[in-house]
Design an enzyme around this catalytic site. Structure first.
Site, PDB file in Angstrom:
ATOM      1  CG  ASN A  55      -0.144  -0.019   2.428  1.00 26.91           C
ATOM      2  OD1 ASN A  55       0.976   0.205   2.577  1.00 26.91           O
ATOM      3  ND2 ASN A  55      -0.759   0.088   3.492  1.00 26.91           N
ATOM      4  N   GLY A  70       6.819   1.738   1.661  1.00 30.97           N
ATOM      5  CA  GLY A  70       7.711   1.400   0.674  1.00 30.97           C
ATOM      6  C   GLY A  70       7.272   2.372  -0.645  1.00 30.97           C
ATOM      7  CG  LEU A 116      -4.890 -10.005  -2.288  1.00 38.46           C
ATOM      8  CD1 LEU A 116      -5.167  -8.807  -2.977  1.00 38.46           C
ATOM      9  CD2 LEU A 116      -3.498 -10.369  -1.681  1.00 38.46           C
ATOM     10  CG  LEU A 168       8.509  -9.773   4.033  1.00 37.74           C
ATOM     11  CD1 LEU A 168       8.196 -11.286   3.618  1.00 37.74           C
ATOM     12  CD2 LEU A 168       9.493  -9.263   3.333  1.00 37.74           C
ATOM     13  CG  ASN A 221      -7.498 -10.121   5.608  1.00 39.21           C
ATOM     14  OD1 ASN A 221      -8.553 -10.785   5.694  1.00 39.21           O
ATOM     15  ND2 ASN A 221      -7.425  -8.725   5.697  1.00 39.21           N
ATOM     16  N   GLY A 240      -6.026 -16.818   5.617  1.00 38.31           N
ATOM     17  CA  GLY A 240      -7.306 -17.177   5.099  1.00 38.31           C
ATOM     18  C   GLY A 240      -6.884 -17.587   3.671  1.00 38.31           C
ATOM     19  CE1 TYR A 278       7.223  -4.166  13.393  1.00 38.65           C
ATOM     20  CE2 TYR A 278       8.736  -4.766  15.073  1.00 38.65           C
ATOM     21  CZ  TYR A 278       8.427  -4.610  13.888  1.00 38.65           C
ATOM     22  OH  TYR A 278       9.232  -5.470  12.843  1.00 38.65           O
ATOM     23  CE  LYS A 298       6.182  -7.625  12.095  1.00 36.41           C
ATOM     24  NZ  LYS A 298       6.014  -8.268  10.812  1.00 36.41           N
ATOM     25  CB  THR A 317      17.835  -6.833   8.196  1.00 35.19           C
ATOM     26  OG1 THR A 317      17.749  -8.153   8.806  1.00 35.19           O
ATOM     27  CG2 THR A 317      18.374  -7.346   6.587  1.00 35.19           C
TER      28      THR A 317
HETATM   29  P1  NAD Z   1       9.466  -1.540   5.138  1.00 35.10           P
HETATM   30  O1  NAD Z   1       8.846  -0.543   6.107  1.00 35.10           O
HETATM   31  O2  NAD Z   1      10.677  -1.149   4.175  1.00 35.10           O
HETATM   32  O3  NAD Z   1       8.779  -2.521   4.427  1.00 35.10           O
HETATM   33  C1  NAD Z   1       7.356  -2.662   4.903  1.00 35.10           C
HETATM   34  C2  NAD Z   1       6.351  -2.709   3.433  1.00 35.10           C
HETATM   35  O4  NAD Z   1       5.158  -3.128   3.948  1.00 35.10           O
HETATM   36  C3  NAD Z   1       6.186  -1.257   2.950  1.00 35.10           C
HETATM   37  O5  NAD Z   1       6.504  -1.312   1.596  1.00 35.10           O
HETATM   38  C4  NAD Z   1       4.985  -0.785   3.323  1.00 35.10           C
HETATM   39  O6  NAD Z   1       4.530   0.205   2.406  1.00 35.10           O
HETATM   40  C5  NAD Z   1       4.257  -2.157   3.448  1.00 35.10           C
HETATM   41  N1  NAD Z   1       2.943  -2.073   4.044  1.00 35.10           N
HETATM   42  C6  NAD Z   1       2.746  -1.636   5.642  1.00 35.10           C
HETATM   43  N2  NAD Z   1       1.643  -1.865   5.836  1.00 35.10           N
HETATM   44  C7  NAD Z   1       0.764  -2.395   4.511  1.00 35.10           C
HETATM   45  C8  NAD Z   1      -0.570  -2.889   4.383  1.00 35.10           C
HETATM   46  N3  NAD Z   1      -1.389  -2.733   5.564  1.00 35.10           N
HETATM   47  N4  NAD Z   1      -0.729  -3.361   3.292  1.00 35.10           N
HETATM   48  C9  NAD Z   1       0.025  -3.453   2.193  1.00 35.10           C
HETATM   49  N5  NAD Z   1       1.399  -3.213   2.633  1.00 35.10           N
HETATM   50  C10 NAD Z   1       1.990  -2.742   3.879  1.00 35.10           C
HETATM   51  O7  NAD Z   1      10.171  -2.473   6.348  1.00 35.10           O
HETATM   52  P2  NAD Z   1      11.151  -3.888   6.196  1.00 35.10           P
HETATM   53  O8  NAD Z   1      12.643  -3.437   6.827  1.00 35.10           O
HETATM   54  O9  NAD Z   1      11.306  -4.161   4.762  1.00 35.10           O
HETATM   55  O10 NAD Z   1      10.192  -5.003   6.867  1.00 35.10           O
HETATM   56  C11 NAD Z   1       9.601  -6.001   6.154  1.00 35.10           C
HETATM   57  C12 NAD Z   1       8.904  -7.141   7.271  1.00 35.10           C
HETATM   58  O11 NAD Z   1      10.047  -7.554   8.140  1.00 35.10           O
HETATM   59  C13 NAD Z   1       8.243  -6.375   8.276  1.00 35.10           C
HETATM   60  O12 NAD Z   1       7.175  -7.220   8.471  1.00 35.10           O
HETATM   61  C14 NAD Z   1       9.071  -6.130   9.331  1.00 35.10           C
HETATM   62  O13 NAD Z   1       8.359  -6.066  10.588  1.00 35.10           O
HETATM   63  C15 NAD Z   1       9.899  -7.477   9.315  1.00 35.10           C
HETATM   64  N6  NAD Z   1      11.220  -7.022  10.030  1.00 35.10           N
HETATM   65  C16 NAD Z   1      12.126  -6.318   9.509  1.00 35.10           C
HETATM   66  C17 NAD Z   1      13.217  -6.215  10.147  1.00 35.10           C
HETATM   67  C18 NAD Z   1      14.395  -5.241   9.734  1.00 35.10           C
HETATM   68  O14 NAD Z   1      15.450  -5.176  10.568  1.00 35.10           O
HETATM   69  N7  NAD Z   1      14.470  -4.734   8.568  1.00 35.10           N
HETATM   70  C19 NAD Z   1      13.528  -6.687  11.542  1.00 35.10           C
HETATM   71  C20 NAD Z   1      12.368  -7.549  12.082  1.00 35.10           C
HETATM   72  C21 NAD Z   1      11.197  -7.862  11.232  1.00 35.10           C
END
Ligand code: NAD
Ligand code: UDP
Length: 322
Positions: free
Chosen positions: A37, A41, A66, A76, A102, A105, A148, A152, A178
């Site tokens: 969305n 991103g 969806l 993710l 979702n 499902g 958060y 999770k 990461t």
């Molecule tokens: P990010 O914020 O760059 O990416 C998250 C993406 O999800 C974005 O593109 C955002 O627009 C999209 N998004 C958010 N809410 C949404 C929704 N309701 N519907 C559709 N899209 C949605 O973060 P990231 O670092 O790429 O993290 C990706 C995943 O990995 C996340 O779930 C995060 O919790 C998990 N994670 C990341 C890290 C890290 O260090 N990068 C650590 C632990 C967990």
């Protein structure tokens, strides 16, 4: 490759990790459906994929159902940076919980395997160190990080209940910090903050005294392990810690970034945010023995690649100058 081509859904596919995952899945010959969305991103992260025939993008919020046809799902979608997940905390919880319902499902209807991007935040401010998957965590249920962390945690509960109740094939990975190219320059996470500040010779903002620790994993290593995990038999559900166990204090990270960028920046100490975990390091014993995997990229080398990325963004005028 043709016979093993899968129709793969990546939610959050336009984000930092999701876009790298899409790249790798497309390169491996899969059909990739990226759903995002654009909350955190961006189209820029996937612009190079938009003309690829096996890549498709749908702008969609996963808190709404969806209806698509795929063979496997990587879930993710969720803002990961504290600034962003605290901006609209109710939506953050909805994304983790309604989003998981979702996507689960969808996986149930399609009998599709599903990966959940869980997090080291499920351990909260941990009382054991390093963190093993058996540790249940020390999480404040009502604090500013709770939307958060608890979102999770609830998503993990849902994944394991769908496994028990519907025999769904689940893979739950607890991702530790990461970093790498395509992190958002303003997303407030420590690696991107420090690099952008150093490249602009601005003060490096250390929250607290900088004695808190994190263990940083380079993005390529993380994508390797996620894909490897997804290919394992149904019996391996996780949760598995995913990351790099080399632990650094935040002050050490700041000094390394200054050193690698040759910056004139000075350290600036600021208030430590509420509930900021004091130490974090994954115990990777289970992951290593289950997957025969270990991260390959040291912080020093990963930082150089990331600095190169942000330096290029700055030179192209894609980052606001302070
Ligand atoms: P990010 O914020 O760059 O990416 C998250 C993406 O999800 C974005 O593109 C955002 O627009 C999209 N998004 C958010 N809410 C949404 C929704 N309701 N519907 C559709 N899209 C949605 O973060 P990231 O670092 O790429 O993290 C990706 C995943 O990995 C996340 O779930 C995060 O919790 C998990 N994670 C990341 C890290 C890290 O260090 N990068 C650590 C632990 C967990
Ligand atoms: N941090 C910092 N300065 C910054 C951004 C973050 O000192 O400009 C600290 C933050 O307080 C935390 C650590 O760096 O202790 C990692 O923060 P980040 O937001 O990257 O991830 P998380 O806290 O979710 O691990």
């Amino acid at each position: 490759m043709k016979n093993s081509r899968k129709r793969t859904l990546v939610t959050g596919g336009a984000g930092f990790l999701g876009s790298h995952l899409c790249d790798r899945l497309v390169a491996a010959g899969h059909d990739v459906l990226c759903v995002d969305n654009f909350f955190t991103g961006s189209r820029d992260n996937i612009a190079h994929l938009l003309s690829v025939p096996h890549f498709e993008f749908i702008r969609h919020d996963i808190t709404f159902p969806l209806y698509v046809e795929v063979d496997e799902i990587y879930n993710l979608a969720c803002p990961a940076s504290p600034i962003h997940y605290q901006f609209d905390p109710v939506q953050t919880t909805k994304t983790s919980v309604h989003g998981a319902i979702n996507m689960l499902g969808l996986a149930k209807r399609l009998k599709a395997r599903i990966f959940q991007a869980s997090t080291s935040e499920v351990y909260g401010d941990p009382e054991i160190h390093p963190q093993t998957e058996e540790y249940w965590g020390n999480v404040n249920p009502i604090g500013i990080r709770s939307c958060y962390d608890e979102g999770k945690r609830c998503a993990e509960t849902l994944f394991f209940d769908y496994r028990r109740q519907y025999d769904l094939s689940i893979k739950v990975g607890r991702i530790f910090n990461t970093y790498g190219p395509r992190m958002h320059p303003d997303d407030g996470r420590v690696v991107s903050n420090f690099i952008v500040q150093a490249l602009q010779n601005r003060p490096i903002t250390i929250f607290g005294e900088g004695n808190q620790t994190r263990s940083f994993c380079y993005v390529d290593d993380l994508i390797d392990v996620i894909i490897l995990f997804m290919q394992t038999p149904d019996s391996l559900t996780g949760p598995l810690n995913l990351g790099n166990s080399s632990e650094f204090t935040i002050r050490e990270l700041a000094e390394l970034v200054i050193d690698l960028t040759g910056s004139q920046s000075k350290l600036q100490f600021e208030l430590l945010p509420e509930d900021d975990p004091k130490q974090r390091q994954p115990d990777l014993t289970k992951t290593t023995s289950a997957l025969g995997w270990a991260p390959a990229i040291a912080l020093h080398d990963g930082l150089i690649k990331t600095i190169y990325y942000f330096d290029d963004l700055l030179k192209r005028g894609c980052v606001i100058e302070y």
